[in-house]
Design a protein around this motif. Structure first.
Motif, mmCIF file in Angstrom:
data_model
loop_
_atom_site.group_PDB
_atom_site.id
_atom_site.type_symbol
_atom_site.label_atom_id
_atom_site.label_comp_id
_atom_site.label_asym_id
_atom_site.label_seq_id
_atom_site.Cartn_x
_atom_site.Cartn_y
_atom_site.Cartn_z
ATOM 1 N N GLN A 228 0.819 -1.209 0.000
ATOM 2 C CA GLN A 228 0.000 0.000 0.000
ATOM 3 C C GLN A 228 0.855 1.263 0.000
ATOM 4 O OE1 GLN A 228 -3.096 0.526 -0.373
ATOM 5 N NE2 GLN A 228 -4.069 -1.478 -0.136
ATOM 6 N N GLY A 229 2.063 1.150 0.571
ATOM 7 C CA GLY A 229 2.956 2.302 0.581
ATOM 8 C C GLY A 229 3.444 2.696 -0.798
ATOM 9 N N LEU A 230 3.253 1.811 -1.777
ATOM 10 C CA LEU A 230 3.682 2.102 -3.147
ATOM 11 C C LEU A 230 2.687 2.956 -3.921
ATOM 12 C CD1 LEU A 230 5.124 -1.220 -4.635
ATOM 13 C CD2 LEU A 230 6.345 0.899 -4.223
ATOM 14 N N LYS A 231 1.439 3.042 -3.424
ATOM 15 C CA LYS A 231 0.391 3.655 -4.243
ATOM 16 C C LYS A 231 0.710 5.076 -4.707
ATOM 17 C CE LYS A 231 -4.602 3.838 -4.719
ATOM 18 N NZ LYS A 231 -4.565 5.028 -5.598
ATOM 19 N N PRO A 232 1.134 5.982 -3.822
ATOM 20 C CA PRO A 232 1.461 7.332 -4.304
ATOM 21 C C PRO A 232 2.562 7.324 -5.361
ATOM 22 C CG PRO A 232 1.283 7.309 -1.914
ATOM 23 C CD PRO A 232 1.278 5.880 -2.360
ATOM 24 N N PHE A 233 3.544 6.459 -5.174
ATOM 25 C CA PHE A 233 4.649 6.392 -6.132
ATOM 26 C C PHE A 233 4.182 5.844 -7.470
ATOM 27 C CE2 PHE A 233 8.415 4.431 -8.052
ATOM 28 C CZ PHE A 233 9.324 5.476 -7.954
ATOM 29 N N VAL A 234 3.370 4.787 -7.436
ATOM 30 C CA VAL A 234 2.857 4.187 -8.674
ATOM 31 C C VAL A 234 1.937 5.160 -9.394
ATOM 32 C CG1 VAL A 234 1.408 2.343 -9.621
ATOM 33 C CG2 VAL A 234 3.108 1.819 -7.863
ATOM 34 N N ASP A 235 1.073 5.868 -8.656
ATOM 35 C CA ASP A 235 0.171 6.838 -9.274
ATOM 36 C C ASP A 235 0.945 7.948 -9.976
ATOM 37 O OD1 ASP A 235 -1.997 5.424 -8.390
ATOM 38 O OD2 ASP A 235 -2.353 6.685 -6.635
ATOM 39 N N ARG A 236 2.090 8.321 -9.411
ATOM 40 C CA ARG A 236 2.863 9.426 -9.981
ATOM 41 C C ARG A 236 3.810 8.960 -11.093
ATOM 42 N NH1 ARG A 236 5.862 13.724 -6.175
ATOM 43 N NH2 ARG A 236 3.657 14.207 -5.856
ATOM 44 N N HIS A 237 4.421 7.791 -10.904
ATOM 45 C CA HIS A 237 5.467 7.360 -11.831
ATOM 46 C C HIS A 237 5.113 6.066 -12.575
ATOM 47 C CE1 HIS A 237 8.096 10.383 -10.086
ATOM 48 N NE2 HIS A 237 7.819 9.908 -8.887
ATOM 49 N N GLY A 238 3.834 5.748 -12.634
ATOM 50 C CA GLY A 238 3.420 4.513 -13.289
ATOM 51 C C GLY A 238 3.861 4.423 -14.736
ATOM 52 N N ARG A 239 3.967 5.583 -15.393
ATOM 53 C CA ARG A 239 4.409 5.594 -16.790
ATOM 54 C C ARG A 239 5.783 4.969 -16.952
ATOM 55 N NH1 ARG A 239 5.564 4.933 -21.101
ATOM 56 N NH2 ARG A 239 5.476 6.210 -22.977
ATOM 57 N N TRP A 240 6.699 5.297 -16.036
ATOM 58 C CA TRP A 240 8.063 4.776 -16.124
ATOM 59 C C TRP A 240 8.178 3.379 -15.536
ATOM 60 C CZ3 TRP A 240 10.800 7.244 -19.453
ATOM 61 C CH2 TRP A 240 10.545 8.603 -19.686
ATOM 62 N N LEU A 241 7.260 3.036 -14.650
ATOM 63 C CA LEU A 241 7.237 1.671 -14.120
ATOM 64 C C LEU A 241 6.479 0.731 -15.042
ATOM 65 C CD1 LEU A 241 6.370 2.549 -10.398
ATOM 66 C CD2 LEU A 241 8.611 1.887 -11.301
ATOM 67 N N THR A 242 5.723 1.300 -15.969
ATOM 68 C CA THR A 242 4.845 0.579 -16.908
ATOM 69 C C THR A 242 3.835 -0.295 -16.156
ATOM 70 O OG1 THR A 242 6.290 -1.356 -17.248
ATOM 71 C CG2 THR A 242 6.671 0.563 -18.654
ATOM 72 N N VAL A 243 3.356 0.224 -15.035
ATOM 73 C CA VAL A 243 2.318 -0.480 -14.274
ATOM 74 C C VAL A 243 1.308 0.531 -13.764
ATOM 75 C CG1 VAL A 243 3.837 -2.355 -13.520
ATOM 76 C CG2 VAL A 243 3.592 -0.322 -12.089
ATOM 77 N N GLU A 244 0.120 0.057 -13.477
ATOM 78 C CA GLU A 244 -0.894 0.838 -12.795
ATOM 79 C C GLU A 244 -1.183 0.165 -11.461
ATOM 80 O OE1 GLU A 244 -3.909 2.669 -15.826
ATOM 81 O OE2 GLU A 244 -3.493 0.617 -16.446
ATOM 82 N N TRP A 245 -1.913 0.863 -10.609
ATOM 83 C CA TRP A 245 -2.178 0.311 -9.292
ATOM 84 C C TRP A 245 -2.904 -1.026 -9.373
ATOM 85 C CZ3 TRP A 245 0.039 0.267 -5.053
ATOM 86 C CH2 TRP A 245 -0.590 -0.183 -3.889
ATOM 87 N N GLU A 246 -3.736 -1.181 -10.373
ATOM 88 C CA GLU A 246 -4.440 -2.456 -10.563
ATOM 89 C C GLU A 246 -3.443 -3.598 -10.777
ATOM 90 O OE1 GLU A 246 -7.523 -4.458 -13.792
ATOM 91 O OE2 GLU A 246 -7.558 -2.288 -13.457
ATOM 92 N N ASP A 247 -2.341 -3.315 -11.472
ATOM 93 C CA ASP A 247 -1.310 -4.337 -11.683
ATOM 94 C C ASP A 247 -0.646 -4.720 -10.364
ATOM 95 O OD1 ASP A 247 -1.640 -4.258 -14.518
ATOM 96 O OD2 ASP A 247 -0.458 -2.413 -14.550
ATOM 97 N N VAL A 248 -0.391 -3.727 -9.515
ATOM 98 C CA VAL A 248 0.222 -3.992 -8.215
ATOM 99 C C VAL A 248 -0.699 -4.849 -7.361
ATOM 100 C CG1 VAL A 248 1.126 -2.939 -6.107
ATOM 101 C CG2 VAL A 248 1.559 -1.854 -8.308
#
Length: 202
Positions: free
Chosen positions: A78-98
Motif C-alpha cells: 500500500q505504501g507504493l500507491k502514491p509512487f505508482v500513481d505518480r510514476h506509473g508511466r516509467w514503471l509501466t504499471v498501474e495500481w491495478e497491476d500492483v
C-alpha cells in the motif's frame, strides 16, 4: 572482477564467500555465477570443501535477499500507491497491476520465490514484492534457502568441473551477463515506449 573476488575469498575464506554472496544480492554487478564458480575451482584444488562452500554461499544469498524482503515488508504494497500513481508511466504499471501481483503472491508466493532463485537478476528483485505481500518470514527464508542451495550447487559444481581454468569461466559468464543485462534494458525501454494506461488502450 575475478581478481576482486579471489582476493576477498583469500582474505576471508568461507566468511568471504558469505560476504560476497550477500553483496551480490544488494549490488547486482557482483555476479554469483563467478563467486560460486571460483569457489568450486578452489574446491577442486583442495583449498575449500564443496558442502561448506555451498552452505556458506547460500547463507550469504539468503542474507542479501532478506535485505530487500525486509524493506518490502517495512513499507508494504500500500505504501507504493502514491509512487505508482505518480510514476506509473516509467514503471509501466498501474495500481491495478500492483494489486494483482499482491493477490498472486498471497496465493503462490512461496513457489514463485523458489522458482525465481534460478533466474538471473529476477532472483533478487523477487524479494521486494515478497516482502510487500507480507509473506511469512519462515516461508520466504525456506523458499530462498532451498532454491539457492540448488542453484549454488550447480554453480559450484561447474567451477569444480572446470578446475583451474579461471579464464574459461570468466570468458563465458562475463559476456552472458552483459548480453542478459542489455536484453533487460532494451526490453524495458521498449515497454516504456509502447506502454499505455488501460483507459487509452483500444
Amino acid at each position: 572482477m575475478t581478481e576482486f573476488i579471489l582476493n576477498a575469498i583469500a582474505w576471508g575464506g568461507y566468511i568471504g564467500i558469505v560476504l560476497l554472496m550477500a553483496l551480490e544480492n544488494v549490488v547486482p554487478p557482483v555476479p554469483s555465477e563467478v563467486i560460486m564458480g571460483l569457489g568450486g575451482m578452489l574446491a577442486a584444488r583442495g583449498d575449500m570443501a564443496m558442502v561448506p562452500l555451498v552452505l556458506w554461499g547460500t547463507l550469504g544469498t539468503t542474507i542479501g535477499n532478506y535485505f530487500w524482503y525486509a524493506i518490502g515488508r517495512r513499507f508494504g504494497y500500500q505504501g507504493l500507491k502514491p509512487f505508482v500513481d505518480r510514476h506509473g508511466r516509467w514503471l509501466t504499471v498501474e495500481w491495478e497491476d500492483v494489486e494483482r501481483l499482491h493477490r498472486f503472491f498471497l496465493k503462490h508466493g512461496g513457489k514463485t520465490v523458489f522458482v525465481f532463485r534460478f533466474l538471473p537478476t529476477f532472483r533478487t528483485m523477487i524479494s521486494l514484492p515478497a516482502g510487500m505481500a507480507r509473506m511469512p518470514h519462515w516461508r520466504f527464508i525456506l523458499a530462498t534457502f532451498t532454491g539457492s542451495t540448488i542453484w549454488n550447487s550447480v554453480l559450484a559444481g561447474a567451477g569444480f568441473y572446470l578446475g583451474r581454468n579461471f579464464d574459461r569461466l570468466d570468458a563465458y559468464v562475463g559476456p552472458a551477463a552483459i548480453a542478459l543485462t542489455a536484453a533487460i534494458v532494451i526490453g524495458y525501454l521498449y515497454r516504456v515506449a509502447t506502454w499505455r494506461p488501460r483507459d487509452q488502450r483500444s
